[in-house]
Design an enzyme around this catalytic site. Sequence first.
Site, short mmCIF file in Angstrom:
data_model
loop_
_atom_site.label_atom_id
_atom_site.label_comp_id
_atom_site.label_asym_id
_atom_site.label_seq_id
_atom_site.Cartn_x
_atom_site.Cartn_y
_atom_site.Cartn_z
N HIS A 121 7.05 2.14 -2.23
CA HIS A 121 7.33 2.60 -3.59
C HIS A 121 6.02 2.97 -4.28
CE1 HIS A 121 11.40 0.26 -3.87
NE2 HIS A 121 11.53 1.43 -3.30
N ARG A 176 17.87 -1.75 3.95
CA ARG A 176 16.61 -1.69 3.20
C ARG A 176 16.68 -2.62 1.98
NH1 ARG A 176 12.05 1.65 2.15
NH2 ARG A 176 11.85 2.42 0.01
N TYR A 201 14.85 -5.25 -7.56
CA TYR A 201 15.26 -6.29 -6.62
C TYR A 201 15.09 -7.69 -7.21
CZ TYR A 201 15.40 -2.53 -3.25
OH TYR A 201 15.72 -1.37 -2.60
N LYS A 248 8.15 9.37 1.54
CA LYS A 248 8.32 10.56 0.71
C LYS A 248 6.97 11.22 0.47
CE LYS A 248 12.46 8.82 -1.61
NZ LYS A 248 13.09 8.46 -2.90
N ARG A 258 13.24 3.51 5.52
CA ARG A 258 14.32 4.44 5.21
C ARG A 258 14.85 5.00 6.53
NH1 ARG A 258 10.02 5.67 1.69
NH2 ARG A 258 10.49 5.34 -0.53
N HIS A 281 20.63 2.23 3.74
CA HIS A 281 19.95 1.72 2.55
C HIS A 281 20.36 0.27 2.27
CE1 HIS A 281 17.15 4.28 0.51
NE2 HIS A 281 17.37 3.67 -0.64
#
Length: 292
Positions: free
Chosen positions: A263, A240, A272, A165, A141, A237
């Site tokens: 994730h 990414r 994806y 995150k 990110r 993004h």
Amino acid sequence: MDVERGLSRNTLAAYRRDLRRWQEFLRAAAVTAPDQVSESMVAEFLTQLREGDQAHPALSASSAARTLVAVRGLHKFLAREGELTHDPARSVAPPSQGTRLPKALPIGEVERLLEAASVGDTPASLRDRALLEVLYGTGARISEAVNLDLDDLDLEGGALRLFGKGSKERLVPLGSFAREALQAYLVRSRPGLAGKGKGTPAVFLNQRGSRLSRQSAWAVLRACAERASVPGHVSPHTLRHSFATHLLEGGADVRVVQELLGHASVTTTQIYTMVTVQQLREVYAQSHPRAR
């Protein structure tokens, strides 16, 4: 209510706008008291948000859902305070947002983008090439990339440490192109930039020797995309998304891609796989004699 929920200033401003529009709707419907609001009115308001009117453009599903959250919060508060005997917004479902497939650049466009970062062989261009190689080569990110410190790099071992995150840490492999770009930047560019600052450990520095900001990193990418004549809106993004899509197209397992992207759930990564299936459909439609 603001204090109780602890919302950010921007979120509160958005909610106030949403509630003003709800107030306009109720005024037009001749509603003068909270207990006159019905569930059907809330549903009708939601429909109007999605369709738009003369005074307002149609809202996207996500924006309409946010407005519904504001309306729900208001009526829940009024019910809790005893102003209402029931909550008319409680059972109204938000609009379906559908599945938005992430945009991935073709490999050729990614290569043009990366080459465009190297124009001039200046300290800034060496930094820009290293930044974009890291973004595409690791799937990081933008916030993870600009927050990299020197201690997070292991160029000899071909890896770097990212903090995602919730400050969740992960180690990701560093390919040869990203490693070489970083090495060139660290040896030939960063020392000069660092000399203008106050000794920050940040990997990517601006012209004042301070940590490169997210906004500046965005500007770097936009400038490179323009020089490379890459069509459409290109964001960090996008790189990414391209990283993940190209891995899956190359045969990577979705759970490996999940770990690389950081994730928490494989469900997030599986979007994806939908991209690659869509591409298969397009190839099939163009190539098979019985597809049309």
